[in-house]
Design an enzyme around this catalytic site. Structure first.
Site, short mmCIF file in Angstrom:
data_model
loop_
_atom_site.label_atom_id
_atom_site.label_comp_id
_atom_site.label_asym_id
_atom_site.label_seq_id
_atom_site.Cartn_x
_atom_site.Cartn_y
_atom_site.Cartn_z
N GLU A 229 0.82 -1.22 0.00
CA GLU A 229 0.00 0.00 0.00
C GLU A 229 0.85 1.26 0.00
O GLU A 229 0.52 2.25 -0.68
CB GLU A 229 -0.94 0.01 1.21
CG GLU A 229 -1.93 -1.14 1.26
CD GLU A 229 -2.83 -1.21 0.04
OE1 GLU A 229 -2.99 -0.20 -0.66
OE2 GLU A 229 -3.37 -2.30 -0.21
N HIS A 232 1.84 2.22 -3.46
CA HIS A 232 0.88 3.08 -4.15
C HIS A 232 0.98 4.51 -3.63
O HIS A 232 0.89 5.46 -4.40
CB HIS A 232 -0.55 2.57 -3.95
CG HIS A 232 -0.83 1.27 -4.63
ND1 HIS A 232 -0.63 1.07 -5.97
CD2 HIS A 232 -1.32 0.10 -4.14
CE1 HIS A 232 -0.99 -0.17 -6.30
NE2 HIS A 232 -1.40 -0.77 -5.19
#
Length: 311
Positions: A229, A232
């Site tokens: 995550e 990203h």
């Protein structure tokens, strides 16, 4: 979404932070339609199945983000052609950076209380994964909020907006991590760097509490949901973005991949282009135990994104 400056001298130890005053009966805040791009990585009930993406970017969305990145870099005097697709650094504009981390532990009063040791281990996992990228992570504070609505949070909900509006700290360079029981059986989601300008309060990473090191999300409990995550959050797409054709994930040294890889399928090769699928890459969907790699092109890309949006 997805599986995540100025150097600041911060204490790495866990701070004793009082319980946040947050009521489970707080009035919901309406969530307006948002231009904020996110990815969502999903698992089956409480982490029992492989990842699947619930909000993948289309080729058109990715292309629009690339145009904005090139424009933003150009405005800062950076030749985007040298920084994008990998292989080259964004020309002297990036230096080693310490990212301040604000950790928000959400519980319902019974579930969700991950330990201080697990939080420390999670920061260590991030630092090990991002070693050599120029990014390191320093824990600034931990807060605990008892709120059943926020604990059982869904992406794009009024609860998510209320939670982040109340708890988020720092500027564009600050990583805010939220742990909770995510709706839809998701592992996590994150915002992209370019979203900060329009919705700074929504910036950050939300992840399943059971995915931290030592958690109970089988095969996803070594801390690499956060690694993915945060990938990203610093501007990386999935390795399978765009499939076998076109620009893919906009990184030249990640072999094209037709679809997400699950478990750890060694030798998988779904595209005719050279190279087997990058199943060990942190930006695929394989087990935590299978993930161990960012490529040099991905490093260049995250540095370019940092220069454009977070420095």
């Amino acid at each position: 979404m997805s599986r995540p400056l100025v150097a600041i001298a911060m204490a790495a130890g866990l701070a004793a932070v009082p319980l946040t005053a947050a009521s489970a009966s707080a009035a919901p805040v309406p969530l307006k339609a948002s231009a904020c791009e996110t990815h969502t990585d999903a698992v089956g009930a409480r982490g029992t199945h492989g990842r699947a993406d619930g909000n993948e970017l289309s080729v058109r969305q990715a292309a629009a983000m690339e145009r904005d990145l090139a424009k933003t870099l150009a405005a800062k005097g950076v030749d985007s052609s040298a920084a994008l697709r990998g292989g080259k650094k964004p020309g002297g504009t990036f230096s080693a950076t310490t990212v301040p981390v604000y950790f928000h532990r959400i519980t319902d009063g019974t579930n969700g209380y991950i330990t201080s040791s697990q939080i420390s281990q999670q920061i260590s996992v991030l630092n090990n994964a991002y070693a050599g990228t120029g990014l390191s992570f320093s824990l600034v504070s931990v807060d605990t909020t008892v709120n059943s609505s926020w604990y059982n949070v869904s992406q794009g909900s009024s609860a998510e907006k209320a939670m982040k509006t109340a708890l988020r700290q720092g500027g564009a360079n600050a990583l805010n991590l939220y742990t909770a029981n995510l709706g839809g059986g998701l592992l996590g989601w994150a915002t992209f760097p370019s979203s900060y300008r329009s919705q700074p309060s929504m910036d950050g990473v939300v992840m399943l509490d059971e995915s931290v090191p030592g958690g109970t999300a089988t095969n996803y409990n070594q801390g690499d949901t956060a690694t993915h995550e945060v990938g990203h959050w610093v501007g990386l797409y999935h390795t399978f973005q765009g499939g076998c054709s076109g620009n893919g994930d906009y990184v030249s040294d990640t072999p094209a991949e037709a679809s997400p890889a699950y478990q750890c399928p060694t030798g998988r090769d779904t595209c005719s282009a050279p190279g087997t699928d990058p199943i060990h890459n942190f930006m695929d969907y394989t087990y935590d135990s299978c993930m161990n790699t960012f490529t040099s092109g991905q490093v260049s890309r995250m540095q370019a994104q940092w220069t454009a949006y977070r420095s």
